[in-house]
Design an enzyme around this catalytic site. Structure first.
Site, PDB file in Angstrom:
ATOM      1  N   THR A  58     -40.302  25.035 -10.503  1.00  0.00           N
ATOM      2  CA  THR A  58     -40.532  23.719  -9.905  1.00  0.00           C
ATOM      3  C   THR A  58     -40.823  22.805 -11.084  1.00  0.00           C
ATOM      4  OG1 THR A  58     -42.925  23.935  -9.656  1.00  0.00           O
ATOM      5  CG2 THR A  58     -41.592  24.750  -7.835  1.00  0.00           C
ATOM      6  N   HIS A  59     -40.377  21.583 -10.987  1.00  0.00           N
ATOM      7  CA  HIS A  59     -40.478  20.630 -12.114  1.00  0.00           C
ATOM      8  C   HIS A  59     -39.799  21.200 -13.357  1.00  0.00           C
ATOM      9  CE1 HIS A  59     -43.694  18.590  -9.760  1.00  0.00           C
ATOM     10  NE2 HIS A  59     -43.971  19.827  -9.420  1.00  0.00           N
ATOM     11  N   GLU A  82     -19.843  20.978 -15.851  1.00  0.00           N
ATOM     12  CA  GLU A  82     -20.079  19.585 -16.236  1.00  0.00           C
ATOM     13  C   GLU A  82     -19.151  18.666 -15.449  1.00  0.00           C
ATOM     14  OE1 GLU A  82     -20.042  19.227 -20.581  1.00  0.00           O
ATOM     15  OE2 GLU A  82     -20.853  21.249 -20.631  1.00  0.00           O
ATOM     16  N   SER A 105     -15.047  24.642 -28.440  1.00  0.00           N
ATOM     17  CA  SER A 105     -15.063  23.372 -29.159  1.00  0.00           C
ATOM     18  C   SER A 105     -13.966  23.408 -30.207  1.00  0.00           C
ATOM     19  CB  SER A 105     -16.424  23.172 -29.817  1.00  0.00           C
ATOM     20  OG  SER A 105     -16.296  22.291 -30.922  1.00  0.00           O
ATOM     21  N   LYS A 127     -19.030  27.693 -30.102  1.00  0.00           N
ATOM     22  CA  LYS A 127     -19.340  27.052 -28.823  1.00  0.00           C
ATOM     23  C   LYS A 127     -18.671  27.714 -27.629  1.00  0.00           C
ATOM     24  CE  LYS A 127     -21.360  23.741 -27.904  1.00  0.00           C
ATOM     25  NZ  LYS A 127     -21.413  22.326 -28.197  1.00  0.00           N
ATOM     26  N   ASN A 179      -2.358  -2.865  12.787  1.00  0.00           N
ATOM     27  CA  ASN A 179      -3.821  -2.716  12.761  1.00  0.00           C
ATOM     28  C   ASN A 179      -4.282  -1.496  13.556  1.00  0.00           C
ATOM     29  OD1 ASN A 179      -3.571  -5.069  11.380  1.00  0.00           O
ATOM     30  ND2 ASN A 179      -4.545  -6.379  12.908  1.00  0.00           N
ATOM     31  N   LYS A 185      -8.342   3.586   1.864  1.00  0.00           N
ATOM     32  CA  LYS A 185      -7.537   4.800   1.686  1.00  0.00           C
ATOM     33  C   LYS A 185      -7.641   5.433   0.310  1.00  0.00           C
ATOM     34  CE  LYS A 185      -4.705   3.121   5.034  1.00  0.00           C
ATOM     35  NZ  LYS A 185      -5.306   1.839   4.643  1.00  0.00           N
ATOM     36  N   SER A 193       0.824  -1.213   0.000  1.00  0.00           N
ATOM     37  CA  SER A 193       0.000   0.000   0.000  1.00  0.00           C
ATOM     38  C   SER A 193       0.854   1.258   0.000  1.00  0.00           C
ATOM     39  CB  SER A 193      -0.949  -0.010   1.200  1.00  0.00           C
ATOM     40  OG  SER A 193      -0.223  -0.191   2.398  1.00  0.00           O
ATOM     41  N   TYR A 200      -9.507  -7.010  12.149  1.00  0.00           N
ATOM     42  CA  TYR A 200      -8.906  -6.427  10.950  1.00  0.00           C
ATOM     43  C   TYR A 200      -8.886  -7.447   9.823  1.00  0.00           C
ATOM     44  CZ  TYR A 200      -5.594  -4.464   7.661  1.00  0.00           C
ATOM     45  OH  TYR A 200      -5.027  -3.990   6.521  1.00  0.00           O
ATOM     46  N   GLN A 221      -7.762  -2.218   3.633  1.00  0.00           N
ATOM     47  CA  GLN A 221      -6.762  -1.378   2.968  1.00  0.00           C
ATOM     48  C   GLN A 221      -7.383  -0.597   1.805  1.00  0.00           C
ATOM     49  OE1 GLN A 221      -2.563  -2.703   2.721  1.00  0.00           O
ATOM     50  NE2 GLN A 221      -2.913  -2.827   0.529  1.00  0.00           N
ATOM     51  N   ASN A 256     -18.681  26.318 -23.832  1.00  0.00           N
ATOM     52  CA  ASN A 256     -19.177  25.240 -22.978  1.00  0.00           C
ATOM     53  C   ASN A 256     -18.886  25.510 -21.504  1.00  0.00           C
ATOM     54  OD1 ASN A 256     -20.006  23.869 -25.291  1.00  0.00           O
ATOM     55  ND2 ASN A 256     -18.026  22.831 -25.491  1.00  0.00           N
TER      56      ASN A 256
HETATM   57  N1  ARG Z   1      -1.395  -1.358   4.816  1.00  0.00           N
HETATM   58  C1  ARG Z   1      -2.329  -1.863   5.768  1.00  0.00           C
HETATM   59  C2  ARG Z   1      -3.640  -1.102   5.615  1.00  0.00           C
HETATM   60  O1  ARG Z   1      -3.646  -0.067   5.020  1.00  0.00           O
HETATM   61  C3  ARG Z   1      -1.778  -1.667   7.148  1.00  0.00           C
HETATM   62  C4  ARG Z   1      -2.274  -2.653   8.133  1.00  0.00           C
HETATM   63  C5  ARG Z   1      -1.710  -3.986   7.834  1.00  0.00           C
HETATM   64  N2  ARG Z   1      -2.024  -4.926   8.825  1.00  0.00           N
HETATM   65  C6  ARG Z   1      -1.853  -6.227   8.637  1.00  0.00           C
HETATM   66  N3  ARG Z   1      -2.170  -7.009   9.579  1.00  0.00           N
HETATM   67  N4  ARG Z   1      -1.372  -6.684   7.511  1.00  0.00           N
HETATM   68  O2  ARG Z   1      -4.674  -1.523   6.076  1.00  0.00           O
END
Ligand code: ARG
Length: 456
Positions: A154-155, A289, A276, A282, A109, A324, A22, A316, A321, A284
């Site tokens: 409205t509408h 958009e 365009s 044009k 974790n 993120k 990650s 966990y 993961q 735009n």
């Molecule tokens: N890269 C992991 C995540 O974003 C970190 C936690 C990893 N924990 C594990 N037991 N492998 O969730």
């Protein structure tokens, strides 16, 4: 070498590494990771796990790692699986074996949950600041057009006259609720999971409350098993951002429509419209958009994470993961989008004449009914009578005000000379002065309140 290689006799497959790592996206949490580790070093010293001297060595080493990240000299190695691994690996290079003591009682974790909460906390502040700027632009334009008349819909059918100030301020309040939601999300984000270990808690006498305070958290999580897998704060943030995106998208849709030559109510500044490659005429509304389009992307991130979470067993799981990239992208998207929306509002040209020209007297039909109500007719009957008046105007292809009084009287005796006064758009708007209405005086009250909410 990985952090967990001891029990394996063969290295991890390269393709799996690429899937599992990650680091490419979580390296942006380096500052939060280091901050958490500094606080943790102190906490395990106070718990008697390491000496105070060792803690200071670790903290100094972490400061150096932070500097390396800040000035761009940090060098990643092949073995860095995620940001947590990278920081600990580098720390150990700098301080030696004592670096290996930092992770005592801690798991990635509880570490990743901590880091991400710290990151989200910062993101909430950043996004809120950007929303305030968008709100300020709305207030500024609303104030400049507090009494400018336009058709309200409205509408998407012409309904009643409103003021441009009222229309623009409607978006201010949507954004205000987004800010309130961010503040609510902050309360549930600013809770420390650190000290939860992998799932069962920590056997060391860590003062979790003090540790939380050192990281600026308001409180601590009360169940380690929940704490390591709780991503409600991410889901809530994604919902909040998705709804913010929906609000921006609705604003965008209005601007796209109103800037269409058939409406011609508003024009985007040259800097915020695009042409365009083929059709020379044009102009735009691309930024709008894009605002409309990004809402779909934001909603996608929310449904994506909820789908990831729904089947997870306790504790966990690596699925987590996935949290993120979704949130990073949602935040990045809005950090790019909000300043452009703000600028579009700042530079928006309002075409008063076109708005006025679009005001058909039919938009005063309700006011005509209210006129009869004032003369004692129950509203339901007044509504019916005016319906007939509208039908006559349609049949005669004339304006409501052009129907001769005797003809009106044939529909209702209550019509008298003073009926001409109804056909005044400005008066219709001004009458709606109860709080929350479209009258300039009422919009002024909104604006005063709104200004108070801009100073955070
Ligand atoms: N890269 C992991 C995540 O974003 C970190 C936690 C990893 N924990 C594990 N037991 N492998 O969730």
């Amino acid at each position: 070498m990985t952090l967990w290689g001891g029990r394996f006799s063969q290295p991890t497959d390269e393709d799996l590494r690429a899937l599992n790592d990650s680091l490419p996206f979580d390296k942006r949490m380096y500052a939060q990771d280091i901050r958490g580790s500094m606080a943790y070093a102190q906490a395990i010293a106070e718990a008697g796990v390491i000496t105070q001297e060792e803690a200071e060595t670790l903290i100094k080493g972490l400061e150096q790692v932070l500097n390396e990240f800040d000035n761009g000299t940090f060098v990643f190695t092949d073995s860095d699986e995620d940001i947590h691994t990278a920081v600990e690996r580098r720390l150990t290079e700098i301080v030696g074996d004592v670096g290996g003591k930092l992770h005592t009682g801690r798991s990635r974790n509880d570490q990743v949950a901590t880091d991400f909460r710290l990151w989200v906390r910062d993101a909430i502040h950043d996004i809120e600041k950007l929303i305030v700027q968008t709100q300020a632009a709305l207030v500024e334009q609303a104030e400049a057009h507090i009494a400018t008349l336009m058709p309200g819909y409205t509408h998407l059918q012409p309904a009643q006259p409103i003021t441009v100030g009222h229309w623009l301020m409607s978006f201010f309040w949507m954004l205000m609720r987004d800010r309130e939601r961010l503040q609510g999300a902050l309360q549930r984000t600013n809770i420390s999971p650190l000290g939860s270990g992998a799932l069962a808690g920590t056997p060391y006498a860590i003062n979790r409350v003090k540790l939380a305070e050192a990281m600026g958290f308001d409180s601590i999580s009360m169940n380690s098993l929940d704490a390591v897998s709780d991503r409600d704060f991410v889901a809530e943030m994604l919902f909040t951002l998705a709804l913010l995106g929906v609000h921006l998208s609705r604003f965008a849709e209005d601007i796209i429509l109103y800037s269409n030559p058939l409406f011609g109510f508003v024009a985007l500044d040259d800097r915020y419209s695009t042409g365009s490659s083929l059709m020379p005429q044009k102009r735009n509304a691309d930024p709008m958009e894009l605002a409309r389009g990004k809402a779909g992307r934001l909603i996608g991130h929310l449904t994506g994470l909820l789908t990831t979470l729904k089947g997870l067993p306790s504790g966990y799981n690596k699925d987590l993961q996935e949290d993120k990239e979704a949130l990073f992208d949602a935040v990045d998207t809005l950090q790019k989008l909000l300043p452009v929306v703000t600028a579009v509002i700042h530079t928006l040209r309002i075409n008063k004449e076109r708005m006025l020209a679009a005001l058909d007297e039919e938009l005063l039909a309700t006011d005509l009914a209210d006129y009869l109500v004032k003369k004692g007719l129950p509203f339901r009957q007044a509504h019916h009578v005016v319906g007939e008046v509208v039908r006559v105007a349609e049949a005669e292809q004339c304006k409501l005000s052009e129907i001769p009084l005797p003809r009106l009287k044939r529909i209702s005796e209550l019509f008298t000379d003073d009926v001409v006064e109804v056909f005044d758009f400005e008066a219709a708007v001004t009458r709606r002065e109860a709080l929350g209405g479209t009258a300039p005086s009422s919009v002024a009250t909104q604006i005063t309140q709104a200004k108070g909410l801009l100073n955070t």
